[in-house]
Scaffold this motif. Structure first.
Motif, PDB file in Angstrom:
ATOM      1  N   PHE A  24       0.841  -1.218   0.060  1.00  0.00           N
ATOM      2  CA  PHE A  24       0.045  -0.006   0.033  1.00  0.00           C
ATOM      3  C   PHE A  24       1.052   1.427  -0.204  1.00  0.00           C
ATOM      4  N   ASP A  25       0.230   2.429  -0.190  1.00  0.00           N
ATOM      5  CA  ASP A  25       1.029   3.725  -0.010  1.00  0.00           C
ATOM      6  C   ASP A  25       0.231   4.766   0.343  1.00  0.00           C
ATOM      7  N   VAL A  26       0.600   5.532   1.116  1.00  0.00           N
ATOM      8  CA  VAL A  26      -0.093   6.974   1.739  1.00  0.00           C
ATOM      9  C   VAL A  26       0.493   8.165   1.032  1.00  0.00           C
ATOM     10  N   ASP A  27      -0.500   8.767   0.545  1.00  0.00           N
ATOM     11  CA  ASP A  27       0.062  10.032  -0.217  1.00  0.00           C
ATOM     12  C   ASP A  27      -0.013  11.213   0.841  1.00  0.00           C
ATOM     13  N   ARG A  28       0.557  12.587   0.549  1.00  0.00           N
ATOM     14  CA  ARG A  28       0.245  13.608   0.952  1.00  0.00           C
ATOM     15  C   ARG A  28      -1.337  14.155   1.173  1.00  0.00           C
ATOM     16  N   GLY A  29      -1.629  14.622   2.198  1.00  0.00           N
ATOM     17  CA  GLY A  29      -3.011  15.113   2.214  1.00  0.00           C
ATOM     18  C   GLY A  29      -4.050  13.742   2.712  1.00  0.00           C
TER      19      GLY A  29
END
Length: 255
Positions: A24-29
């Motif tokens: 998984f990944d987590v973006d800014r915002g």
């Protein structure tokens, strides 16, 4: 590429496959909720993200740092709130936050300003010079939250953010996390609390048996998670208690 990225993470403890190809990944915002029952692999994944364990396979990055190869640099740049973490018992909150600021190469005046800001925001001004051994578990949790945000990091990793906090502080922390992510930061929240995830997360990954079994994008943080397609419905659809470790049966128990 996300500010927080997990690609094919695998970790075993003996014969137990704790994490099995997690990606998984987590973006800014974003406030990304890592939601799952006990024994799902949440803690192992978080330990890999904070450099506490070495994965058997896969790649983990936080703000382009490899937390295994560079754990100190990762912890200097990232905010981390462990579920069972606590400040050293022989230090006061003021001393501990000064120590954290020194480790992160922050100017003493900046640390003083941030200490005043967070002690006021979370309500432990009167405890700044009290030894941690004499503080309640809730007051210690407030200090751990303060140290994670002391340097205004671009990414924070939080395990059960509301543990031991009273209802008023819980509400304040929830609103702060939503606002913090909206200010172009990445917030990763590991929890088994569906209501918390539904309220504050913009996206939720549901974990079971060491795998990411579903993702759901929520329209806004601080929602109620209700409706025909509630987060609870999605969770129950994808987490089968008969096939999941350490999850009790949902069958009705007759009196």
């Amino acid at each position: 590429m996300g500010s927080i990225r997990v690609d094919g993470l695998t970790k075993s403890y003996g014969d137990v496959q704790a994490v099995d190809g997690m990606t998984f990944d987590v973006d800014r915002g974003e406030v990304f909720g890592f939601l799952g029952p006990n024994g799902a692999g949440k803690t192992t994944t978080l330990r890999a993200l904070t450099g506490q364990i070495r994965p058997d396979a896969g790649d983990v990055r936080v703000l382009d740092c490899d937390p295994v190869a560079a754990p100190i640099e990762t912890r200097r740049r990232v905010g981390i709130v462990p579920e069972r973490g606590s400040p050293p018992s022989f230090l006061t909150p003021r001393e501990y936050l000064e120590f954290v600021g020194d480790v992160r190469d922050l100017e003493p005046e900046y640390v003083r300003e941030r200490t005043e800001l967070w002690s006021d925001r979370l309500g432990f001004c009167s405890k700044l010079d009290t030894l941690h051994t004499d503080l309640s578990r809730g007051q210690q949790q407030k200090v751990m939250i303060a140290q994670a945000f002391l340097h205004e990091p671009d990414a924070v990793l939080i395990d059960e953010p509301l543990a031991n906090l009273d209802p008023l502080v819980q509400e304040q922390v929830k609103r702060f996390l939503v606002a913090y992510a909206a200010d172009d930061n990445a917030v990763f929240v590991s929890t088994h609390n569906i209501d918390v995830a539904a309220e504050i997360c913009t996206r939720v990954g549901i974990v079971a048996d060491g795998r990411l079994v579903a993702e759901r994008t929520l329209e806004d943080g601080l929602g109620d998670g209700s409706g025909d397609d509630s987060l609870l419905d999605v969770f129950l659809e994808h987490v089968d208690p008969d096939e999941t470790r350490d999850v009790p049966s949902l069958e009705r128990v007759e009196p």
